[in-house]
Write a protein that holds these residues in place. Structure first.
Motif, short mmCIF file in Angstrom:
data_model
loop_
_atom_site.label_atom_id
_atom_site.label_comp_id
_atom_site.label_asym_id
_atom_site.label_seq_id
_atom_site.Cartn_x
_atom_site.Cartn_y
_atom_site.Cartn_z
N LEU A 1 0.75 -1.26 -0.04
CA LEU A 1 0.01 -0.01 0.12
C LEU A 1 0.78 1.12 0.05
CD1 LEU A 1 -2.76 1.16 0.13
CD2 LEU A 1 -2.79 1.20 2.51
N GLY A 2 2.21 1.39 0.97
CA GLY A 2 2.79 2.46 0.82
C GLY A 2 3.59 2.58 -0.60
N ARG A 3 3.82 1.46 -1.11
CA ARG A 3 4.67 1.55 -2.36
C ARG A 3 3.61 2.19 -3.46
NH1 ARG A 3 8.95 2.89 -4.81
NH2 ARG A 3 9.46 1.76 -6.84
N ASP B 1 3.36 5.91 -2.88
CA ASP B 1 4.60 6.57 -3.25
C ASP B 1 4.55 6.60 -4.98
OD1 ASP B 1 5.84 7.03 -0.86
OD2 ASP B 1 6.83 5.25 -0.52
N GLN B 2 4.07 5.71 -5.57
CA GLN B 2 4.03 5.89 -7.07
C GLN B 2 3.19 6.80 -7.46
OE1 GLN B 2 3.58 1.71 -8.22
NE2 GLN B 2 5.78 1.24 -8.03
N HIS B 3 1.95 6.76 -6.79
CA HIS B 3 0.66 7.73 -7.24
C HIS B 3 0.89 9.30 -6.93
CE1 HIS B 3 -0.54 3.79 -8.64
NE2 HIS B 3 -1.14 4.31 -9.56
N HIS C 1 8.54 7.51 1.37
CA HIS C 1 7.98 7.63 2.66
C HIS C 1 6.84 6.90 3.18
CE1 HIS C 1 10.32 11.47 1.60
NE2 HIS C 1 10.56 11.41 2.93
N TRP C 2 5.99 6.79 2.14
CA TRP C 2 4.69 5.90 2.42
C TRP C 2 4.96 4.51 2.72
CZ3 TRP C 2 0.68 7.81 4.35
CH2 TRP C 2 0.37 9.31 4.21
#
Length: 114
Positions: A75-77, A80-82, A89-90
């Motif tokens: 979810l963090g990745r 970070d991409q969007h 960070h996410w």
């Protein structure tokens, strides 16, 4: 002259007086050996279930801890991409939140099952 059989105590000269147990003692010894074997088999059966349940419990604990960490990382990745301006960070935040949620899940599971 009758037929001689192997181990015939009368013809071998081995009777009760030569150290051979009387049939009653043989029966008692056999019964005690059978009862020991039965108890050993019951104990092995109980331990088999204990080992299996231990492995299942260990697998459950592993999933309870790892699953939130992996979901948080993905979810963090994705965030970070969007979202512009974020590199990692996410992803780090998601992993840390996953570790915290996983630890709480494992604690609750152990508290309920112990």
């Amino acid at each position: 002259m009758g037929m001689r059989t192997l181990g015939d105590p009368e013809e071998d000269g081995a009777g009760p007086e030569k150290g051979r147990a009387v049939p009653e003692e043989d029966g008692r010894r056999l019964a005690s050996q059978v009862s020991r074997d039965v108890e050993r088999m019951k104990k092995a059966e109980r331990e088999k279930h204990d080992v299996l349940s231990s492995w299942l419990s260990l697998g459950t604990i592993g999933l309870l801890f790892i699953l939130p960490v992996v979901v948080g990382a993905f979810l963090g990745r994705w965030l970070d991409q969007h979202l512009a301006g974020y590199a990692i960070h996410w992803t780090i935040t998601g992993i840390l939140l996953g570790v915290i949620l996983g630890a709480i899940s494992v604690y609750n599971h152990l508290r309920q099952n112990l």
